[in-house]
Design a protein around this motif. Structure first.
Motif, short mmCIF file in Angstrom:
data_model
loop_
_atom_site.label_atom_id
_atom_site.label_comp_id
_atom_site.label_asym_id
_atom_site.label_seq_id
_atom_site.Cartn_x
_atom_site.Cartn_y
_atom_site.Cartn_z
N ARG A 8 0.85 -1.19 0.00
CA ARG A 8 0.00 0.00 0.00
C ARG A 8 0.90 1.25 0.00
N PRO A 9 0.52 2.28 -0.75
CA PRO A 9 1.34 3.51 -0.81
C PRO A 9 1.13 4.41 0.40
N LEU A 10 2.18 5.16 0.75
CA LEU A 10 2.09 6.10 1.86
C LEU A 10 3.20 7.14 1.70
N VAL A 11 2.83 8.41 1.74
CA VAL A 11 3.79 9.51 1.61
C VAL A 11 3.59 10.50 2.74
N TYR A 12 4.57 11.36 2.94
CA TYR A 12 4.40 12.43 3.92
C TYR A 12 5.09 13.69 3.43
N GLY A 13 4.60 14.83 3.93
CA GLY A 13 5.15 16.10 3.50
C GLY A 13 4.99 17.15 4.58
N LYS A 14 5.42 18.37 4.28
CA LYS A 14 5.36 19.43 5.26
C LYS A 14 4.85 20.73 4.64
N ARG A 15 4.31 21.58 5.49
CA ARG A 15 3.86 22.91 5.09
C ARG A 15 4.40 23.91 6.11
N VAL A 16 5.27 24.79 5.64
CA VAL A 16 5.93 25.74 6.53
C VAL A 16 5.06 26.98 6.66
N GLY A 17 4.65 27.28 7.89
CA GLY A 17 3.84 28.46 8.16
C GLY A 17 4.66 29.56 8.80
N SER A 18 4.03 30.65 9.14
CA SER A 18 4.73 31.77 9.74
C SER A 18 5.19 31.46 11.15
N GLN A 19 4.49 30.55 11.84
CA GLN A 19 4.84 30.23 13.22
C GLN A 19 5.20 28.77 13.43
N VAL A 20 4.57 27.88 12.68
CA VAL A 20 4.83 26.44 12.86
C VAL A 20 5.00 25.75 11.52
N THR A 21 5.64 24.59 11.56
CA THR A 21 5.76 23.72 10.40
C THR A 21 4.83 22.53 10.62
N GLU A 22 3.90 22.32 9.69
CA GLU A 22 2.92 21.24 9.81
C GLU A 22 3.35 20.05 8.96
N TYR A 23 2.98 18.86 9.41
CA TYR A 23 3.29 17.64 8.68
C TYR A 23 2.01 16.88 8.37
N MET A 24 2.04 16.15 7.28
CA MET A 24 0.86 15.42 6.84
C MET A 24 1.29 14.11 6.18
N ALA A 25 0.53 13.05 6.42
CA ALA A 25 0.75 11.76 5.76
C ALA A 25 -0.50 11.37 5.01
N ALA A 26 -0.34 10.81 3.82
CA ALA A 26 -1.49 10.44 2.98
C ALA A 26 -1.08 9.30 2.06
N SER A 27 -2.08 8.67 1.46
CA SER A 27 -1.80 7.56 0.57
C SER A 27 -1.28 8.02 -0.79
N GLU A 28 -1.60 9.26 -1.19
CA GLU A 28 -1.15 9.76 -2.49
C GLU A 28 -0.61 11.18 -2.37
N SER A 29 0.34 11.51 -3.23
CA SER A 29 0.98 12.83 -3.17
C SER A 29 0.01 13.96 -3.52
N VAL A 30 -1.03 13.68 -4.30
CA VAL A 30 -1.96 14.74 -4.68
C VAL A 30 -2.71 15.30 -3.47
N ALA A 31 -2.89 14.48 -2.44
CA ALA A 31 -3.54 14.97 -1.23
C ALA A 31 -2.69 16.03 -0.56
N LEU A 32 -1.37 15.88 -0.65
CA LEU A 32 -0.46 16.90 -0.12
C LEU A 32 -0.52 18.16 -0.97
N ASP A 33 -0.50 17.96 -2.29
CA ASP A 33 -0.47 19.10 -3.21
C ASP A 33 -1.67 20.03 -3.03
N VAL A 34 -2.86 19.44 -2.92
CA VAL A 34 -4.07 20.26 -2.88
C VAL A 34 -4.16 21.09 -1.60
N LEU A 35 -3.46 20.66 -0.55
CA LEU A 35 -3.49 21.39 0.71
C LEU A 35 -2.24 22.24 0.92
N GLY A 36 -1.41 22.32 -0.11
CA GLY A 36 -0.24 23.19 -0.04
C GLY A 36 0.95 22.61 0.71
N PHE A 37 1.00 21.29 0.83
CA PHE A 37 2.12 20.63 1.50
C PHE A 37 3.18 20.23 0.47
#
Length: 208
Positions: free
Chosen positions: A67-96
């Motif tokens: 099964r596929p699984l990826v993770y990414g990050k989104r750097v904000g002004s105060q915090v860096t957020e992380y996200m894991a999802a089955s496909e990279s497009v889920a990261l893309d659409v949320l700006g990760f």
């Protein structure tokens, strides 16, 4: 069954006592030493994300990477957020920004203080992904294990065209019709390679 499996995974790969530093160069990890042996006993194919109250989130992938699984990050002004999802497009659409695929047998822990810890839990991990992800399940704009789903489907159409030319050089194919929708990319490449017509013969009813 799925809920029980996720719970078993959490118990197998996670402990409440911090373990040794992971491969990120330091910090305290909630990933337990020797947990991989217990996780391997589960077998099967899985990609799971488990929230541990008061500690953070752990992402787990089966030892064969089925099964596929990826993770990414989104750097904000105060915090860096992380996200894991089955496909990279889920990261893309949320700006990760995608960081990497979770490797077969690997567990990635995102702590509350914003640190990322990785640990290989499997003794002999082997990348053997499900081909059906590239054929049918995944979105064409996804990238899984460094492979573009769209390009993979293009190559499938080319390979099939070459096989038709080899096996049936005098074929009498009139048109190429994609069934189901996810075969459009392969079907179009097949038609272009064979220099025959591409047509939409079946339309999916999206309103039922």
């Amino acid at each position: 069954v799925a809920r029980v499996l996720v719970l078993m995974l959490a118990l197998a790969c996670v402990a409440t006592a911090p373990a040794a530093a992971a491969d990120d160069g330091g910090g305290r990890s909630i990933l337990a030493d020797g947990a991989g042996n217990r996780a391997l006993a589960l077998g099967g194919a899985y990609a799971a994300v488990v929230m541990i109250t008061g500690y953070g989130i752990v992402a787990l992938r089966d030892p064969w990477g089925i099964r596929p699984l990826v993770y990414g990050k989104r750097v904000g002004s105060q915090v860096t957020e992380y996200m894991a999802a089955s496909e990279s497009v889920a990261l893309d659409v949320l700006g990760f920004e995608m960081i990497a695929d979770v490797q077969p047998g690997e567990a990635v822990f995102f702590s509350l203080d914003g640190k990322v810890h990785r640990r290989q839990c499997a003794a002999n991990p082997v990348l053997s992904p499900c081909i059906f992800e590239h054929v049918y399940l995944a979105r064409p704009d996804s990238i899984m294990d460094n492979i573009s789903v769209y390009k993979a489907r293009l190559r499938m159409g080319e390979k099939l065209a070459h096989k038709i030319r080899r096996v049936r050089p005098d074929h009498d194919i009139d048109v190429v019709i994609p069934i189901p929708d996810t075969s459009r990319t392969s079907a179009l490449q097949l038609a272009n390679t064979l220099d025959i017509k591409y047509r939409e013969g079946f339309i999916k009813n999206r309103y039922i």
